[in-house]
Design a protein around this motif. Structure first.
Motif, PDB file in Angstrom:
ATOM      1  N   GLU A 128       0.708  -1.254   0.033  1.00 32.15           N
ATOM      2  CA  GLU A 128       0.030   0.021   0.043  1.00 32.15           C
ATOM      3  C   GLU A 128       0.803   1.161   0.247  1.00 32.15           C
ATOM      4  N   ASN A 143       2.385   1.798  -3.495  1.00 24.79           N
ATOM      5  CA  ASN A 143       1.193   2.193  -4.469  1.00 24.79           C
ATOM      6  C   ASN A 143       1.126   3.625  -4.074  1.00 24.79           C
ATOM      7  N   ARG A 144       0.815   4.188  -2.784  1.00 24.92           N
ATOM      8  CA  ARG A 144       0.602   5.552  -2.539  1.00 24.92           C
ATOM      9  C   ARG A 144       1.716   6.482  -2.823  1.00 24.92           C
ATOM     10  N   TYR A 146       4.944  -8.028  -7.960  1.00 25.95           N
ATOM     11  CA  TYR A 146       3.957  -7.036  -7.490  1.00 25.95           C
ATOM     12  C   TYR A 146       4.650  -5.618  -7.364  1.00 25.95           C
ATOM     13  N   VAL A 147       6.163  -5.611  -7.274  1.00 26.48           N
ATOM     14  CA  VAL A 147       6.847  -4.486  -7.074  1.00 26.48           C
ATOM     15  C   VAL A 147       8.035  -4.464  -8.089  1.00 26.48           C
ATOM     16  N   VAL A 182       4.913   0.069  -7.835  1.00 28.82           N
ATOM     17  CA  VAL A 182       4.182  -1.204  -8.116  1.00 28.82           C
ATOM     18  C   VAL A 182       4.269  -1.528  -9.442  1.00 28.82           C
ATOM     19  N   THR A 218      -0.197  -5.972  -9.913  1.00 25.87           N
ATOM     20  CA  THR A 218      -0.902  -5.646  -8.937  1.00 25.87           C
ATOM     21  C   THR A 218      -2.346  -5.170  -9.496  1.00 25.87           C
ATOM     22  N   THR A 257      -7.069   4.574  -3.385  1.00 27.80           N
ATOM     23  CA  THR A 257      -6.232   4.847  -2.130  1.00 27.80           C
ATOM     24  C   THR A 257      -6.943   4.534  -0.874  1.00 27.80           C
TER      25      THR A 257
END
Length: 255
Positions: A17, A20-21, A53-54, A65, A69, A131
């Motif tokens: 998270e 991603n943020r 995923y990253v 990301v 994802t 988000t």
């Protein structure tokens, strides 16, 4: 029913998270955002990279990301009827106030932004659809918690306390939560006075249908631009009017 969450999994999701943020973000930024030890953060990032995923940029060592994802949201559908009704009303609210709004649903210990009319670069934190933000530190979270049923509130509090999330530590103070809920229900809206982001203040209201809270939405402004007293006096009537329009439109659709 009590349960013991899988700590490693919760750490992995917290790091994902954060990437991603914040992304692109360096290790130190991700560590600061999650509050995890540096070694644990790096280990989780390496695991997420291995799982696809990253990804990390080779030159600057910043994490982003990855395409995998996208598979995590394949089956997610916000209430399309609600968004169809709310989005144009919130856009009109933005034009009337000059400030943007977020609309959010509660999901698994966080408020999830389902719609926003923020413009990129207008705030120090630019939330996007998807988000996940704090329940206890945001106006949209506090007002949802205050207007949901007693049973749902108890379940949310249990989830927040079990999460061991530093943004949700206030949930463990049951007396303070009860006082907050009573105050918010009495006045009909919640306030965030530069608590989640020091440069912004916000007010938020719930959206109710058939006696149940569906979501919440806010108006966000720069703290240096409008004093809170003026913010409440000017924008609360406007945001409450928008809420009434959304609820009326939902009622009309269900007749």
């Amino acid at each position: 029913m009590s349960y013991a969450p899988v700590t490693a999994l919760m750490r992995g999701l917290k790091v994902l998270e954060a990437v991603n943020r914040l992304g692109p973000a360096r290790l130190t930024d991700i560590q600061a955002a999650t509050g995890l030890p540096k070694a644990s953060t790096l280990r989780v990032l390496d695991t997420l990279r291995h799982g696809g995923y990253v990804t990390v940029t080779p030159d600057s060592r910043e994490y982003l990301v990855a395409a995998r994802t996208l598979s995590l949201s394949n089956n997610y559908r916000a209430d399309e009827a609600l968004l169809a009704v709310a989005a144009p009303i919130l856009q009109e609210l933005r034009e009337a106030t000059g400030w943007p709004s977020d609309l959010a649903f509660y999901q698994a210990g966080k408020m999830v932004i389902a719609d926003t009319n923020r413009r990129p670069g207008s705030f120090s934190v630019n939330r996007k659809v998807g988000t996940r933000v704090s329940v206890m530190l945001t106006a949209i979270g506090r007002v949802y918690l205050s207007f949901c049923s007693d049973a749902e509130r108890a379940d949310i509090i249990d989830t927040l306390v079990a999460s061991d999330d530093r943004d949700e530590v206030g949930a463990a103070d049951h007396k303070a939560v009860a006082t907050m809920v009573e105050q918010i229900r009495t006045r009909g809206y919640a306030i965030n006075e530069r608590e989640s982001v020091h440069t912004i203040r916000a007010v938020a209201v719930p959206v109710l249908h058939d006696g149940q809270v569906l979501c919440s939405f806010n108006v966000i402004g720069l703290a240096q631009a409008v004093p809170m007293a003026d913010f409440e006096k000017t924008y609360i009537p406007m945001i409450q009017a928008a809420r009434q329009r959304i609820e009326a439109a939902l009622s009309s659709r269900s007749e």
